[in-house]
Design an enzyme around this catalytic site. Structure first.
Site, PDB file in Angstrom:
ATOM      1  N   ALA B 130       0.834  -1.203   0.000  1.00 42.79           N
ATOM      2  CA  ALA B 130       0.000   0.000   0.000  1.00 42.79           C
ATOM      3  C   ALA B 130       0.865   1.248   0.000  1.00 42.79           C
ATOM      4  O   ALA B 130       1.312   1.728   1.037  1.00 42.79           O
ATOM      5  CB  ALA B 130      -0.926   0.002   1.223  1.00 42.79           C
ATOM      6  N   GLY B 131       1.148   1.743  -1.209  1.00 47.85           N
ATOM      7  CA  GLY B 131       1.917   2.983  -1.350  1.00 47.85           C
ATOM      8  C   GLY B 131       0.948   4.114  -1.618  1.00 47.85           C
ATOM      9  O   GLY B 131       0.235   4.580  -0.717  1.00 47.85           O
ATOM     10  N   SER B 158      10.257   6.733   7.432  1.00 52.57           N
ATOM     11  CA  SER B 158      11.348   7.671   7.692  1.00 52.57           C
ATOM     12  C   SER B 158      11.459   7.868   9.191  1.00 52.57           C
ATOM     13  O   SER B 158      10.441   7.935   9.884  1.00 52.57           O
ATOM     14  CB  SER B 158      11.079   9.006   7.005  1.00 52.57           C
ATOM     15  OG  SER B 158      10.980   8.802   5.618  1.00 52.57           O
ATOM     16  N   ARG B 268      36.029  26.521 -14.322  1.00 49.46           N
ATOM     17  CA  ARG B 268      36.460  25.494 -15.272  1.00 49.46           C
ATOM     18  C   ARG B 268      36.725  26.109 -16.651  1.00 49.46           C
ATOM     19  O   ARG B 268      35.818  26.672 -17.263  1.00 49.46           O
ATOM     20  CB  ARG B 268      35.375  24.426 -15.369  1.00 49.46           C
ATOM     21  CG  ARG B 268      35.583  23.372 -16.427  1.00 49.46           C
ATOM     22  CD  ARG B 268      36.720  22.454 -16.081  1.00 49.46           C
ATOM     23  NE  ARG B 268      36.765  21.309 -16.981  1.00 49.46           N
ATOM     24  CZ  ARG B 268      37.813  20.481 -17.058  1.00 49.46           C
ATOM     25  NH1 ARG B 268      38.870  20.690 -16.302  1.00 49.46           N
ATOM     26  NH2 ARG B 268      37.788  19.454 -17.883  1.00 49.46           N
ATOM     27  N   GLU B 363       5.953  11.160   0.123  1.00 50.25           N
ATOM     28  CA  GLU B 363       4.838  12.053   0.476  1.00 50.25           C
ATOM     29  C   GLU B 363       3.957  12.305  -0.750  1.00 50.25           C
ATOM     30  O   GLU B 363       3.468  13.401  -1.005  1.00 50.25           O
ATOM     31  CB  GLU B 363       5.356  13.343   1.131  1.00 50.25           C
ATOM     32  CG  GLU B 363       6.080  12.998   2.432  1.00 50.25           C
ATOM     33  CD  GLU B 363       6.277  14.142   3.399  1.00 50.25           C
ATOM     34  OE1 GLU B 363       5.546  15.143   3.300  1.00 50.25           O
ATOM     35  OE2 GLU B 363       7.149  14.009   4.275  1.00 50.25           O
TER      36      GLU B 363
END
Lengths: 254, 379
Positions: B130-131, B158, B268, B363
C-alpha cells in the site's frame, strides 16, 4: 553590576558586492549584516552581563532603513537599543560616527564599559572606538583578546606584536575587541522573534547637540581588478630571472 | 502583492544558513557515505528552537509561521537534504498531526517534547502493498478492553530506527472503507513495535528508513489520535503540510545545484575560456535559475496560504510536483556541467542528484500530485 554599552555598525555584506562591466562597484543586489567584529563585541557584552549582571545597551548610527540590523543585534542578547538614525547617516566618516556616538552616549546613557569591534568590515579604519573614548575622556584599550571585570576595574588581554599584554583600567572604560575574543552565537528562532519586543530608543539628527560635518571627500571608487597573463615559471635560476623581468615589464617592480 | 519576507523571516533564514554552513556542510558527505543520522546536529537544532517553528510557544514551539518553517527546511536542505527532510517530516507531519488533531493531554505529553526537539517524530503509513493506494493497507487495530492491539507490517518509514514518537495508521473498521482507518500515537519501546530492516538507499542516505513491525502491539485507548475512523483525513492533511516541506527541500536542492554550477562553470576553463561563457552551459544555468524561482514561489505561496488559514491542498501538490521534478532535472544538468568531476563520489552535485530522486516519490509520487491537482481543477 556594570552598565555595558556596545556599539555596532550595519554594513554591506561584502560577499554581495559585484564588479560592474566597466570596473565600478555594483551595489544593486547587496545585503546587509552586522559588521563582523561588532558581533564579537555584542557577544562579549552579553557574556559579561550574564556573568556579572547589569544591562547591555546596543547603540548604532545609521540610516532609518537599518531596522533589520537592530533586530539582528537585539536577537543576540542586549536588553535595549539606541537607534541614532537619519537618511544622511548612511555613509558617514569615522570622525562623525564617533562624535555622534559620544554626543548620545555622553548625554543619554549610563555606562561603565563601552565595547566596540576593533574595526568595521567595510572601512576598517579602527578609529571609531579610540575617537569615542577620547571624546568621552575615558581610557581606551584596543586589540583585546580577553576581558574580565574585577570590581571597579576591567582587566584586558591585548594582542601585541610579540605576545599578549595584560592591562587593567578603572571603569568607565572603552575597549575594542578582536574576533579571537569569542565565537558569536547563531541566534535561535525565539531569540529573533523576541527581538522586536525589546525597547528601542530612536534618536533623530535634531536630538543631537550639534551637527558634525565630514572632513573627507570620496572622489572615486573602483573595484580591484586581476588579469591573468598565463605565464608559467619554474624554480631554475633562469626562470627566476625571467620572473623578475616579467614583474618589471608589468610595472609591478620598479 | 508583496514578495518581500519580513525582517524576522530574513534573519531566521540567514541564521539557518550560518548554522548549516557551520554544522552541516562539514559532515554532509560523511553522513551520506555512512548513512548516519547526525544526532549532534539535531541536538543543536533543538537548542536553537528550530525543531518546532510553526508550533505555538505554549506547546514548546517557536510560535512562528509555516513559511518560516519552509525557509528553514530550504536552507538546511541546501547543505544536506537528508537533514532538511528529517526536520521537515518531524515538524510538517508528526508535530502538525498532534497540533491539529490531538487533545490537550496528547499535546502536552507528545507535542511539547517533539516541538522542543527532545523527541523525534515518525509517520507510519506506507505498507509493502500500500503505497499511493493507501486503502490497500492491511494493518489493523482492535480494541481490547482499554487498549488497542495493533498488528501488521509497515515499510519505508522515515525516522523508523531513530524516532521516539510514531504515528501509526491502522484499520479499526475495514468495512467502513474511507472512514475505517484510525491513527495512533505509539511511543518508542512500546512492546510489540520494532524497527525491521534498515534500508540502504540510493540517496537521502542520512535519513533513516526502515520497516516497522507490529505484533500484538498494545497502546492505551487514549493514544488514539482524534476520533476513530478519521485516520485517512488526518493522513491526507498531514501530507498537505508535509508536501510544503518536500517542496522547500527540493528548492534547497535546486539552489545548491545552481550554487555549485555557477561556481564551477566560472572556474572550469575549456577552449580557452571559462565554460560559463559557453552558451550551452550558460543556458542550462539560466533554465536552472528560472525553475528555481518558479519552484520557490510556488512553495512560498502554498506556505503563505497555510498561514492565511485557507485551503492549500492543490497549491501544496503543485509546489511539490514542480519543485521535485525541477530538482531532478536540474541536478542531472548540474552533474552534466561538472562533467567527469561531478560523477566522482564526494562531488556535491553527485549527492544532490541522488538525493533529488526521492522528492518525486515520497509524500505522494508526482503521479499522486497530478491526481490531487486534476481532481481539484476538473471537479
Amino acid at each position: 553590576m556594570p552598565n555595558i554599552v556596545v556599539c555596532f555598525k550595519w554594513v554591506i555584506d561584502e560577499a554581495y558586492i559585484r564588479r560592474g562591466s566597466s570596473g565600478e562597484l555594483d551595489f544593486s543586489s547587496v545585503s546587509y549584516k552586522i559588521s563582523d567584529y561588532d558581533r564579537n563585541a555584542i557577544e562579549e557584552a552579553v557574556r559579561l552581563r550574564n556573568e556579572s549582571g547589569g544591562r547591555v545597551a546596543a547603540v548604532t548610527v545609521g540610516s532609518p532603513e537599518a531596522t533589520k540590523g537592530l533586530k539582528d543585534a537585539l536577537s543576540r542578547g542586549p536588553d535595549q537599543a539606541y537607534f541614532i538614525n537619519d537618511a544622511s547617516f548612511e555613509n558617514i566618516e569615522p570622525s562623525q560616527t564617533s562624535a555622534i556616538l559620544a554626543d548620545v552616549i555622553g548625554s543619554k546613557i549610563e555606562y561603565d564599559l563601552i565595547i566596540c569591534g576593533e574595526g568595521s568590515s567595510d572601512l576598517y579604519t579602527q578609529q571609531v572606538g579610540p575617537r569615542l573614548a577620547e571624546r568621552l575622556g575615558i581610557p581606551c584599550i584596543s586589540f583585546v583578546l580577553k576581558l574580565t571585570i574585577d570590581g571597579n576595574h576591567i582587566i584586558a588581554e591585548r594582542k601585541v606584536e610579540d605576545g599578549v599584554e595584560v592591562t587593567a583600567a578603572p571603569m568607565p572604560v572603552l575597549v575594542t575587541v578582536l574576533p579571537d575574543i569569542n565565537t558569536p552565537r547563531i541566534p535561535g528562532v525565539k531569540d529573533t522573534l523576541m527581538a522586536s519586543k525589546k525597547e528601542v530608543v530612536n534618536i533623530a539628527k535634531d536630538d543631537l547637540a550639534q551637527t558634525y560635518e565630514p572632513t573627507l571627500q570620496t572622489t572615486a571608487m573602483t573595484a580591484a581588478s586581476m588579469e591573468r597573463r598565463c605565464v608559467k615559471f619554474g624554480a631554475e635560476p633562469g626562470d627566476i630571472a625571467g620572473f623578475v623581468e616579467a614583474l618589471e615589464k608589468e610595472g609591478v617592480l620598479r | 502583492m508583496d514578495f518581500k519576507l519580513t525582517e524576522e523571516q530574513e534573519l531566521i533564514r540567514q541564521n539557518m544558513r550560518e548554522f548549516a554552513e557551520k554544522y552541516v556542510d562539514p559532515i554532509a558527505s560523511e553522513i551520506d557515505e555512512n548513512s548516519r543520522h547526525p544526532v549532534e546536529v539535531f541536538q543543536k537544532l533543538a537548542e536553537g528552537d528550530w525543531m518546532g517553528i510553526p508550533i505555538p510557544a505554549e506547546y514548546g514551539g517557536a510560535g512562528a509561521d509555516y513559511l518560516t518553517h519552509a525557509l528553514v527546511v530550504e536552507e538546511l536542505s541546501r547543505s544536506c537534504s537528508s537533514t532538511g527532510f528529517t526536520l521537515s517530516i518531524h515538524v510538517g507531519i508528526a508535530c502538525m498531526l498532534v497540533l491539529m488533531f490531538g487533545d490537550e493531554d496528547q499535546k502536552k505529553k507528545y507535542l511539547v517534547p517533539m516541538a522542543t526537539g527532545e523527541k523525534l517524530g515518525a509517520f507510519v503509513l506506507t505498507e509493502p502493498g500500500a503505497g499511493t493506494d493507501v486503502m490497500a493497507a492491511t494493518t489493523t487495530a482492535v480494541l481490547d478492553g482499554d487498549e488497542y492491539v495493533i498488528n501488521g507490517t509497515k515499510t519505508f518509514t522515515s525516522n523508523g530506527p531513530t524516532g521516539d514518537t510514531y504515528f501509526v495508521f491502522a484499520w479499526t473498521d475495514k468495512e467502513a472503507g474511507r472512514k475505517g482507518m484510525s491513527a495512533f500515537i505509539v511511543p518508542k519501546e512500546t512492546p510489540g513495535m520494532q524497527a525491521g530492516t534498515h534500508f540502504q538507499k540510493m540517496g537521502l542516505r542520512s535519513s533513516q528508513t526502515s520497516e516497522m513491525l507490529f505484533k500484538d502491539c498494545r497502546v492505551p485507548k487514549e493514544n488514539l489520535l482524534g476520533q476513530e475512523g478519521r485516520g485517512l483525513v488526518m493522513a491526507m492533511t498531514g501530507f498537505d503540510h508535509g508536501r510544503i516541506g518536500i517542496s522547500a527541500q527540493s528548492v534547497g536542492i535546486i539552489q545548491a545545484a545552481l550554487d555549485e554550477s555557477i561556481k564551477w562553470s566560472k572556474e572550469r576553463v575549456q577552449f580557452g575560456k571559462p565554460i560559463s561563457r559557453q552558451q550551452a552551459i550558460a543556458w542550462m544555468i539560466a533554465d536552472m535559475a528560472t525553475d528555481l524561482d518558479a519552484a520557490r514561489f510556488l512553495t512560498y505561496r502554498a506556505a503563505w496560504l497555510k498561514d492565511q488559514g485557507v485551503n492549500f491542498s492543490k497549491e501544496a501538490a503543485m509546489a511539490k510536483l514542480f519543485a521535485a521534478e525541477a530538482a531532478m532535472k536540474h541536478t542531472i544538468k548540474a552533474v552534466q556541467i561538472h562533467g567527469g568531476y561531478g560523477y566522482v563520489k564526494g562531488a556535491k552535485v553527485e549527492r544532490l542528484m541522488r538525493d533529488a530522486k526521492i522528492t518525486e516519490i515520497y509524500e505522494g509520487t508526482s503521479e499522486a500530485q497530478r491526481m490531487v491537482i486534476s481532481g481539484t481543477v476538473l471537479r
